[in-house]
Design an enzyme around this catalytic site. Structure first.
Site, PDB file in Angstrom:
ATOM      1  N   ASP A   1      -5.109   6.035  -3.808  1.00 10.03           N
ATOM      2  CA  ASP A   1      -4.858   7.450  -4.059  1.00 10.03           C
ATOM      3  C   ASP A   1      -4.841   7.807  -5.547  1.00 10.03           C
ATOM      4  OD1 ASP A   1      -4.405  10.033  -3.225  1.00 10.03           O
ATOM      5  OD2 ASP A   1      -2.935   9.428  -1.731  1.00 10.03           O
TER       6      ASP A   1
ATOM      7  N   ASP B   1       0.870  -1.167   0.000  1.00 15.59           N
ATOM      8  CA  ASP B   1       0.000   0.000   0.000  1.00 15.59           C
ATOM      9  C   ASP B   1       0.916   1.229   0.000  1.00 15.59           C
ATOM     10  OD1 ASP B   1      -2.304   1.591   0.432  1.00 15.59           O
ATOM     11  OD2 ASP B   1      -1.848   1.671   2.561  1.00 15.59           O
TER      12      ASP B   1
ATOM     13  N   PHE C   1     -12.168  21.467  -6.230  1.00 11.59           N
ATOM     14  CA  PHE C   1     -11.319  20.519  -6.968  1.00 11.59           C
ATOM     15  C   PHE C   1     -12.126  19.252  -7.282  1.00 11.59           C
ATOM     16  CE2 PHE C   1      -8.603  16.804  -7.085  1.00 11.59           C
ATOM     17  CZ  PHE C   1      -7.531  17.220  -7.871  1.00 11.59           C
TER      18      PHE C   1
END
Length: 1040
Positions: free
Chosen positions: A672, A385, A537
């Site tokens: 991510d 990860d 965003f």
């Protein structure tokens, strides 16, 4: 297709997670539900208890479960049948205890080990299940354990506390009426998520009023999707009744952590219906590859046993009741398959686990699965990860670049002085910039720095929050903008680091609400700005913007920041942006481009009118809104680039370097963003400086995937970066081709990965390559991957222990992985291999002697050694020296860390292979034959002397062979050798029924034993010396 995938997944999970009798408890099907606030007793169906359970067995299934897992091995089943056969008189060869005692010892040791692990697991689960929470009830606020929480309970969760069950967010103590959640334990994303309470309940005067109103939540059936939720909130006693729709913004999923304020929620799902649990696969009983290989060798030995027995009966010409003779020979030669092998290996594993726990170089390491430490010695793929495992999840501002000049960490004081001078010099207030000549003159560095810092301080979504600190209370802190009480909250740690940096250079964000922002200058003056518009965003736009009006001058400015890819087309032409972005990205920094555009009042009014119009349209609303905003995003003035670094964990780079040199391929699987993941991969040197990176373009159809795979196939030795969505498409249509290409890459980065997708990648790697995988993670979103891998390693992160509790091994830092694999993994595997082969050798020696003895005496099925001799041989006389091989090592741990290439040798599985097995079989046949023929040649008239000479020579040969096998002596090994010899000599006094005590004190006995032992061992010592001299193994070159 997404919905179908989820429903399939859901069905699969329903099948997986329900216990066999759950249907009759009314818990079989997942159904939508109506949950009354604060009234769990009003439920219409039974819901599971809110307990976390990582145990393999319970009180009732422990004994049958352990016995089943033991006797499913061919090995143990064989010995059970063997022991049972002794109840038949025609097949009995000696005392019953000779067969039942060893089997009993094996099972008892195994049960004790399993019981200890289960108790540990139970205690860990109990710790999580016993966490205390506050519950609103008619009696006021009461304390309740996490395991006692039911659907319908109103639970209060404090700041930094874990959410214990899936809840609907009803109230918050925050003034702005929202709260932030940390979700990295659930989805791996570091960004904080904004959550909104149900408007109707947030308006109530106090939390206690929640119990006074008649209201309920209608929630969809539990499913696996953590990013979506459909439900409604209804208040019946309102006038008129209130109906509100609920979405993901109103949820608080279990395993997330509250980052701001205190919240109240109503529980809608518990136990196995939690989103986090449904995204976790069931823990599987892991069986090591080494155990399977040993199992295979024992089957070969069993085949040899059957063949030898048939040959013996055939040489008797199948006379008389030959079928009984076959059984007697099977029992007679049963030593060919060593019963002590399992026990020795299991005990060895316990020692290896103890060594890992006690290693002072990797403090805090915990072994939760003591059955597979040798797996660590042959890992080919490491899946890790990113957030919290490779990185610390702490952002630090590193670089400000203005095109002609760049400021690093060492020159921030210059920036500070420029900002200070901009606000203290009287020229600042003069309208000099309006003079026509000023447009020609290039702006001074000072004013450019000031513009850039001001832009960074304004273009963000950060809120300063004030907390009481013991000296100042909250209200006073807010009023005076008290520095010591201020904390920044935002959806992303990068934003916080930028605002903290502007504070460090003198421009501080001190206040913010929905419509205004306050900055404090170095001289203490407060600048007020009105927020006119905010463009948040999104992952599609990759940028955010804000339009503000400076209250002191009335100037309207549009500020914007975003990724270089999109900003390059928005800012005015320049010749440095692309080059500098590339340079900063190569340093592993996350780059943002900051720009601005001054607007006149007329320009803004025109924009606002169009913007409002677009927002009211029903058809293609998002497209129209985007078009209006894009009309502003043209010819913007480029102010600066910022470089922020997500700090890596300590020694990540050298650790990854060690793993790479050891022949281990590292894959990074993260939830991510693509840019962040690529940055970290470069920063951690997962991708080396001279390697190309192939970023797999987003694909949605079979044709696109085909084209993109072909483009990727043409590249050589380059790292692959791919997003979870594209990966899913590739695996759906071109699973084999994709995996074949990916496995050839030196490194692979998968971003935006769902937890179940991580587990799927591990499973595919195991199936496609047949190699061993190791998964490393720190969050709840990594649990599936950790449990799926051959070895799961959990890193104890700041964000809880969910991953480390589910893992086979738990470490405190990523850097400890290097030592865990290179030293402990390597040693465990090599020692297990040596130990297993030696135990097989010990059994084959005595079986060869039995075969020679039977052949000489007309193929009689008569045992050579009886009763205690046969039990003593594999226990008290040779057990300690053979077991002391678990302390042996070929090189020091420092050398193993310095030369990770030594680890590469093990990946081929050479320490235990058919070749080494065959060598040991030949050695056993040679030694067994020499001892037996020697004893037959030298015996004097009485049969009893054959037993004395051969047995003594056999024991001495075994002790000498252990000494021959050992590579590094340990004081315990010497003790074991001497102790075993002493035990044998001492026990001769009690063995007079088997051995003539007077004969063994004669010189004739001593010289005969010495000659036989020398003939059986000396040739092997000579061969070992010659091999070390002319064909030394790799490790011996490093030790000499």
């Amino acid at each position: 297709p997404c919905a179908q995938a989820y429903s399939c997944c859901e069905e699969h999970i329903n099948r997986e997670m329900c216990c066999p009798w759950s249907r009759c408890c009314g818990m079989g099907d997942f159904r939508p539900r109506t949950v009354w606030l604060g009234h769990p007793e009003k439920r219409e169906q039974r819901y599971p208890r809110n307990v976390i359970n990582n145990q393999k067995y319970n009180f009732f299934t422990f004994l049958p479960g352990v016995l089943f897992n033991q006797f499913k091995y061919f090995f143990n089943l064989y010995f059970l049948l063997l022991a049972c056969s002794q109840f038949v008189n025609e097949l009995r060869l000696g005392a019953l205890y000779t067969y039942w005692v060893p089997l009993g010892i094996v099972l008892i040791i195994t049960m004790i080990r399993e019981a200890v692990e289960e108790i540990r697991c139970y205690l860990r689960d109990k710790e999580v299940n016993s966490q205390i929470y506050s519950k609103l009830s008619t009696r006021g606020t009461v304390k309740v354990k996490s395991s006692g929480i039911q659907v319908g309970d109103l639970i209060i969760v404090e700041k930094n506390q874990r959410v214990p069950a899936d809840m609907i967010f009803l109230r918050t103590s925050e003034r702005n009426g929202s709260c932030f959640l940390r979700t990295d334990q659930l989805d791996g994303e570091t960004d904080w998520k904004l959550r909104l309470p149900v408007a109707c309940t947030q308006r109530l005067p106090t939390a206690a009023d929640l119990l006074q109103i008649r209201s309920y939540v209608y929630a969809e059936e539990p499913n696996i999707d953590i990013h979506n939720f459909i439900g409604t909130f209804t208040r019946e006693d309102g006038d008129p009744p209130v109906n509100e729709s609920l979405s993901i913004e109103n949820t608080l999923w279990a395993s997330t952590v509250i980052a701001s304020g205190t919240v109240v929620g109503v529980v809608i799902y518990t136990g196995k219906e939690l989103r986090s649990v449904m995204n976790t696969s069931n823990p599987k009983h892991k069986v090591g590859l080494f155990d399977l290989e040993v199992n295979c060798l024992t089957k070969i030995l069993f085949g040899a046993l059957v063949v030898v027995s048939l040959v013996m009966v055939a040489l008797q010409h199948f006379a008389g009741r030959w079928y009984l003779q076959i059984f007697r020979f099977l029992l007679l030669f049963s030593n060919i398959v060593p019963i002590s092998l399992r026990v020795n290996l299991d005990m060895g594993k316990m020692v290896f686990s103890w060594m890992i726990r006690k290693d002072s170089k990797i403090p805090g390491t915990v072994v939760r699965a003591s059955t597979i430490p040798e797996q660590l010695g042959r890992i080919s793929y490491l899946l890790t990860d990113k957030t919290g495992t490779l990185t610390q999840n702490e952002m630090v501002f590193r670089r400000l670049h203005l095109g002609t000049v760049a400021y690093g960490m060492d020159s921030m004081d210059e920036v500070q002085s420029h900002v200070f001078s901009a606000y203290t010099q009287p020229t600042h207030d003069l309208p000099a910039s309006r003079a026509p000549a000023a447009t020609k003159v290039r702006k001074t560095i000072s004013s450019r720095v000031h513009e850039a810092v001001k832009a960074i301080a304004l273009v963000h979504n950060v809120t300063p929050v004030y907390e009481a600190n013991g000296v100042t209370d909250q209200a006073e802190a807010e009023q005076h903008y008290e520095d010591t009480c201020r904390v920044y909250q935002a959806a992303s740690p990068d934003e916080v680091s930028l605002v903290q940096w502007t504070e460090s250079v003198g421009l501080t964000l001190v206040g913010r609400d929905q419509s205004s922002m306050q900055l404090r200058t170095p001289s203490g003056q407060i600048l007020n700005f009105t927020i006119l518009q905010m463009f948040p965003f999104t992952y599609e736009s990759k940028r955010m913007g804000i339009i503000v009006r400076d209250e002191s001058t009335g100037e309207i400015t549009f500020y914007m920041k975003g990724a270089d890819v999109v900003m390059a087309g928005i800012v005015q032409y320049n010749d440095w942006l692309e080059e500098e972005c590339g340079n900063m990205a190569r340093e592993g920094l996350r780059v943002l481009v900051v720009s601005k555009k001054s607007l006149t009042e007329e320009q803004y009014q025109d924009f606002e009118a169009r913007y409002v119009q677009a927002k009211l349209s029903v058809h293609d609303r998002s497209l129209k809104v985007a078009t209006v905003i894009e009309s502003l995003e043209m010819e913007m003035e480029l102010l600066c680039l910022t470089g922020v670094e997500d700090q890596l964990q300590a020694d990540v780079r050298p650790t990854l370097e060690i793993l790479r040199n050891a022949g281990i391929k590292v894959w990074m699987l993260t939830g991510d963003k693509l840019e962040t993941a690529t940055c970290t991969a470069k920063n951690a040197h997962l991708v080396t400086r001279n390697q190309d990176i192939h970023i797999f373009r987003p694909v949605t159809t079979r044709g696109e995937a085909h084209l993109e795979l072909n483009a990727f196939r043409r590249k050589h030795d380059c790292a692959l970066v791919i997003s979870g969505d594209s990966l899913e498409v590739c695996l759906k249509f071109y699973e084999y081709e994709f995996m074949e290409l990916a496995c050839q890459c030196p490194a692979v980065v998968c971003c935006r990965c769902a937890p179940t997708q991580k587990a799927q990648i591990v499973r595919l790697l195991q199936e496609r390559t047949g190699k061993l995988t190791c998964a490393v993670g720190d969050g709840g979103n990594d649990v599936s991957m950790i449990q799926e891998a051959d070895c799961g390693v959990g890193v104890e992160g700041k964000e809880g222990k969910q991953a480390s509790l589910a893992a086979d091994f738990s470490v405190t830092q990523f850097k400890h992985l290097g030592r865990l694999l290179m030293v402990h993994g390597r040693n465990s595997y090599k020692r297990s291999a040596a130990l297993s082969q030696f135990v097989i050798h010990r059994s084959l020696c005595i079986s060869t002697m039995q075969a020679v003895f039977s052949s000489v005496f007309y193929f009689a099925s008569v045992p050579l050694y009886q009763g205690f001799l046969i039990i003593g041989y594999s226990t008290i006389y040779t057990m300690f020296p053979v077991f002391s091989l678990v302390l042996d090592k070929d090189v020091k741990s420092e050398v193993a860390m310095l030369y990770p290439e030594l680890y590469k040798d093990l990946l081929k599985g050479r320490p235990l292979s058919f070749k080494t097995f065959l060598i040991w079989v030949l050695i056993s046949i040679y030694q067994g034959s020499i001892i037996m023929y020697g004893a037959l040649l030298l015996f004097e008239s009485e049969f009893v002397h054959i037993v004395a000479i051969s047995f003594t020579s056999l024991i001495l040969t075994e002790l000498l062979m252990v000494a021959l096998t050992i590579q590094t002596w340990h004081w315990l090994m010497i003790v074991a050798e001497l102790l075993s010899l002493a035990c044998y000599i001492a026990s001769l006094v009690f063995l007079h029924e088997f051995i003539d005590v007077y004969f063994i004190t004669t010189v004739s006995f001593l010289w005969k034993v010495t000659v036989i032992t020398l003939v059986s061992c000396l040739p092997l010592y000579i061969l070992k010396y010659l091999r070390r001299r002319f064909s030394p193994p790799n490790y011996s070159k490093l030790t000499s």
